[in-house]
Design an enzyme around this catalytic site. Structure first.
Site, short mmCIF file in Angstrom:
data_model
loop_
_atom_site.label_atom_id
_atom_site.label_comp_id
_atom_site.label_asym_id
_atom_site.label_seq_id
_atom_site.Cartn_x
_atom_site.Cartn_y
_atom_site.Cartn_z
CG HIS A 17 -7.97 -37.60 10.42
ND1 HIS A 17 -8.45 -36.69 9.51
CD2 HIS A 17 -7.66 -36.89 11.54
CE1 HIS A 17 -8.46 -35.48 10.05
NE2 HIS A 17 -7.97 -35.57 11.28
CE LYS A 41 -10.90 -27.21 14.80
NZ LYS A 41 -10.35 -28.49 14.37
NE ARG A 90 -1.62 -32.83 13.22
CZ ARG A 90 -2.68 -32.11 12.96
NH1 ARG A 90 -3.06 -31.92 11.73
NH2 ARG A 90 -3.39 -31.57 13.94
CB SER A 128 -8.86 -31.09 8.14
OG SER A 128 -8.90 -32.42 8.60
P1 ADP Z 1 -9.88 -31.51 16.17
O1 ADP Z 1 -11.05 -30.84 15.54
O2 ADP Z 1 -10.15 -32.15 17.48
O3 ADP Z 1 -8.60 -30.69 16.15
P2 ADP Z 1 -9.21 -33.11 13.85
O4 ADP Z 1 -10.40 -33.65 13.15
O5 ADP Z 1 -8.46 -32.02 13.14
O6 ADP Z 1 -9.62 -32.75 15.29
O7 ADP Z 1 -8.21 -34.29 14.20
C1 ADP Z 1 -8.58 -35.32 15.09
C2 ADP Z 1 -7.34 -35.96 15.69
O8 ADP Z 1 -6.51 -36.46 14.63
C3 ADP Z 1 -6.44 -35.02 16.50
O9 ADP Z 1 -5.90 -35.76 17.58
C4 ADP Z 1 -5.36 -34.63 15.55
O10 ADP Z 1 -4.17 -34.30 16.23
C5 ADP Z 1 -5.21 -35.93 14.78
N1 ADP Z 1 -4.65 -35.72 13.43
C6 ADP Z 1 -5.03 -34.83 12.51
N2 ADP Z 1 -4.26 -34.91 11.39
C7 ADP Z 1 -3.36 -35.90 11.64
C8 ADP Z 1 -2.27 -36.46 10.90
N3 ADP Z 1 -1.93 -35.99 9.70
N4 ADP Z 1 -1.57 -37.46 11.48
C9 ADP Z 1 -1.89 -37.89 12.71
N5 ADP Z 1 -2.88 -37.40 13.46
C10 ADP Z 1 -3.61 -36.42 12.95
#
Ligand code: ADP
Length: 163
Positions: A17, A41, A90, A128
């Site tokens: 992130h 979630k 990703r 995450s």
């Molecule tokens: P959500 O709850 O909307 O799925 P996340 O908090 O898991 O969101 O992630 C927010 C954003 O960051 C999303 O666009 C997700 O694809 C991106 N993201 C999560 N992990 C990574 C990573 N390792 N590299 C790049 N982008 C990521």
């Protein structure tokens, strides 16, 4: 002023992130990391904890700030005068889901553009939920999450192990 929102759950924030936020900060005058208050979630960290961990992890980025929001991202973007939403991509598996969200957001707010940034190789398998699983089983997540998150995970799971 070009403003972008980077929305997500950030439960917890990872280096994947942060890397996306760093790159977005070069493309926009201001980037707002918008932590979703509640969604479908079940979160490990409270909203306050998630915000605190993001705050601690973006101190090196002067034009990036953190906020929380609930409800529609498209409406929140209008409220913040943002022109764009940032999303990280990703693997191919992210693509279909992200395309659906982007299409829906476009319907809800025609002027809002979704900007996708491809993750760099080292973070392409980082999520995450993967971090939480590894930490829960006692594995090291060093180098994959900011130090504040490493500490937060240790605290959560040590407390949980004692209960
Ligand atoms: P959500 O709850 O909307 O799925 P996340 O908090 O898991 O969101 O992630 C927010 C954003 O960051 C999303 O666009 C997700 O694809 C991106 N993201 C999560 N992990 C990574 C990573 N390792 N590299 C790049 N982008 C990521």
């Amino acid at each position: 002023m070009r403003i972008a929102i980077y929305p997500g759950t950030f439960d917890p924030v990872t280096n994947g992130h942060i890397h996306i936020a760093e790159r977005a900060s070069k493309l926009f005058d201001k980037v707002i990391i918008a932590v979703a208050k509640d969604n479908y979630k079940k979160n490990l960290f409270s909203l306050e904890e998630r915000i605190h961990m993001v705050e601690q992890s973006i101190r090196h980025l002067p034009n990036v700030e953190v906020d929380s929001f609930s409800g529609l991202t498209a409406e929140y973007a209008v409220f913040k005068n943002a022109q764009a939403l940032i999303r990280g991509l990703r693997a191919v598996s992210d693509f279909e889901y992200e395309m659906q969200i982007a299409a829906m957001n476009k319907r809800l707010n025609e002027t809002l553009e979704t900007v996708f940034l491809m993750t760099s190789g080292e973070y392409s398998f980082l999520s995450s939920s993967m971090i939480k699983q590894v930490a829960f089983l006692g594995g090291s997540v060093k180098g994959l999450v900011p130090p504040v998150v490493e500490i937060g995970l240790k605290e959560k799971y040590c407390v949980a192990a004692k209960v």
